[in-house]
Design an enzyme around this catalytic site. Structure first.
Site, PDB file in Angstrom:
ATOM      1  CB  CYS A  43      -5.008 -12.019 -14.733  1.00 24.30           C
ATOM      2  SG  CYS A  43      -4.635 -11.099 -15.558  1.00 24.30           S
ATOM      3  CB  CYS A  48      -3.345  -8.983 -13.252  1.00 28.86           C
ATOM      4  SG  CYS A  48      -3.748  -9.611 -14.178  1.00 28.86           S
ATOM      5  CE  LYS A  51      -2.415  -6.969  -8.299  1.00 32.60           C
ATOM      6  NZ  LYS A  51      -1.817  -7.247  -8.020  1.00 32.60           N
ATOM      7  CE1 TYR A 178       1.964  -9.515  -9.329  1.00 29.40           C
ATOM      8  CE2 TYR A 178       3.745 -10.786  -8.557  1.00 29.40           C
ATOM      9  CZ  TYR A 178       2.494 -10.134  -9.407  1.00 29.40           C
ATOM     10  OH  TYR A 178       2.222 -11.700  -9.613  1.00 29.40           O
ATOM     11  CD  GLU A 182       1.246  -5.128  -8.313  1.00 22.19           C
ATOM     12  OE1 GLU A 182       1.363  -4.685  -9.366  1.00 22.19           O
ATOM     13  OE2 GLU A 182      -0.540  -5.504  -8.265  1.00 22.19           O
ATOM     14  CG  HIS A 437       7.809  20.223 -24.825  1.00 28.50           C
ATOM     15  ND1 HIS A 437       8.527  19.715 -23.831  1.00 28.50           N
ATOM     16  CD2 HIS A 437       7.211  21.979 -24.565  1.00 28.50           C
ATOM     17  CE1 HIS A 437       8.691  20.864 -22.935  1.00 28.50           C
ATOM     18  NE2 HIS A 437       8.190  22.033 -23.976  1.00 28.50           N
ATOM     19  CD  GLU A 442       9.783  16.227 -23.032  1.00 28.33           C
ATOM     20  OE1 GLU A 442      10.041  17.462 -24.475  1.00 28.33           O
ATOM     21  OE2 GLU A 442       8.717  17.385 -22.816  1.00 28.33           O
TER      22      GLU A 442
END
Length: 448
Positions: A43, A48, A51, A178, A182, A437, A442
């Site tokens: 990792c 990850c 990356k 994935y 990616e 908002h 939301e």
């Protein structure tokens, strides 16, 4: 435990191994760790973390395209791959140093060499020294799996992507998980011509199909080419250094690089697990019980080397639970239900809990609430890309079974929403919450 050199000997200094070692040491255990490559594991070193940094770099390319809409004029803009690559790798060096200091700060002895198991309580280091431990923890992770076809030696894996001398003008990515998606998104955004090759028509298995379809539609619109139901027959290297990819059809495809991203295999080969009677699964993974114990009472395993969920945060939880159980006198297990995950594709997608298909198979009667909208940020873009949020709800109890989304910042938004799914909240809890908002998040409290 004085009859042993150490109370705990950990093989592998990745996320799971480091956490387990640190926590065990905090409980008073004498701990040593052996790591044959670099402290930090996949990792931190070649997964990850670097990356995601490349993702940030590639996202800036999109921001530059929108600069004029924001009112900015940027002259002479250009991209230099070595600058991004070197910055990322320099930060990896920094992180590796921090992981090493963490172990040193907890008085964990680190052997920067390979270690193999020679018995239930013994380990042999690459320098020939043999040490003993009351408990051995295997946390060696996994490595990129490679298919078997002529010329596969010309291909690279995700490990090498962080060290490319040059950015490929034309990149072929083989795989539908994935990692494949990616890297495809990263290099397409940076200007490479990208083709994704997959042996089936399904990309990102395990994620909600409707969400994946939306992501594929957007990715195709951005210029990524997808070749489904395709298998490479052979690859040859031309005199100019380019790779000629043969699919068994009339016209082979010529590219600069071929990235193989078809999955990962557990690092159990040559570890000597058989000397301690440790049982392995059909793919070489270590079988463990709910407390991370193998078939040998003194040997445990956590992370990607086992047969469970291959995610860094899961490995960390497993390592922590192991240390608390074995050395802290507090038996703990990891709950694998409702684990959130994300794919940092472009745009990113994320999900937690059951997909719509899984919920229908399990519960039968469900409700699906959704919002199909164009994020305000995308107004500045010439691409009419729309986000999609879905909430899967049990028809009887109104309990939320899953939340899935694709669009800008999906992973950041889902992390908080995952708490609601894990806690077993109902749709009404979202309806009762006032929206922030204007925001993309939301949409989760306005689902119809």
């Amino acid at each position: 435990m004085a009859d042993y050199d150490y109370d705990l000997f950990t093989i592998g200094a990745g996320s799971g191994g480091v956490r387990a070692s640190r926590i065990a040491a905090s409980h008073g255990a004498r701990v040593a760790v052996a790591e044959e490559y670099r402290v930090g594991g996949t990792c931190v070193i070649r997964g990850c973390v670097p990356k995601k940094m490349l993702v940030y770099g590639s996202m800036f390319a999109e921001e530059l395209e929108h600069a004029s809409s924001y009112g900015w004029t940027i002259e002479g803009k250009s991209f230099d791959w070595p600058s991004l690559r070197d910055f990322v790798n320099n930060d990896v060096d920094r992180l590796e140093g921090l992981y090493g200091k963490t172990l040193e700060g907890h008085e964990v002895e680190v052997f920067r060499e390979r270690a193999t198991i020679t018995g239930p309580h013994s380990v042999k280091l690459a320098n020939g020294r043999e040490v003993t431990a009351k408990v051995i923890l295997v946390a060696t992770g996994a490595r990129p799996a490679m298919p078997d076809f002529p010329g596969v030696e010309h291909c690279i894996t995700s490990n090498e992507m962080f060290h490319l001398e040059e950015q490929p003008n034309c990149l072929m990515v083989v795989g539908g998980g994935y990692i494949a998606m990616e890297f495809a998104g990263i290099f397409q955004a940076l200007g490479s011509e990208v083709t994704v090759v997959n042996r089936t028509d399904r990309i990102l298995r395990g994620y909600d199909e409707q969400i994946v379809e939306r992501m594929l539609h957007i990715a195709s619109g951005r210029g990524i080419n997808f070749r489904m139901h395709s298998l490479i027959q052979r690859i040859d290297k031309d005199e100019d250094g380019c790779l000629v990819v043969d699919f068994g059809e009339t016209n082979p495809v010529k590219v600069d690089q071929v990235l193989i991203a078809v999955g990962r295999a557990p690092n159990t080969e040559g570890l000597g697990l058989e000397s301690a009677g440790v049982d392995l699964g059909k793919h070489g993974e270590i079988k463990v019980d709910e407390y991370n114990k193998t078939s040998c009472d003194s040997i445990y395993a956590v992370g990607d080397v086992t047969d469970r969920v291959q995610l860094t945060p899961v490995a960390i939880r497993e390592g922590h639970a192991f240390a608390d159980t074995v050395f802290g006198g507090k038996p703990r297990t990891v709950d694998y239900r409702a684990i959130p995950s994300a794919v940092f594709s472009q745009p990113p997608l994320a999900g937690v809990g059951m997909t719509e298909g899984e919920a229908r198979s399990t519960y039968g009667n469900i409700k699906v609430y959704s919002s199909d909208f164009r994020p305000m940020k995308n107004i500045f873009s010439s691409h009419p890309e729309r986000g999609l949020y879905k909430m899967i709800v049990d028809d009887t109890s109104e309990k939320i079974l899953g939340i899935h989304m694709v669009g800008p910042e999906s992973a950041e938004i889902l992390q908080a929403a995952a708490v609601a799914v894990k806690a077993g909240l109902t749709k009404q809890a979202f309806d009762d919450t006032v929206a922030i908002h204007p925001s993309m998040a939301e949409e989760l409290v306005l689902l119809k």
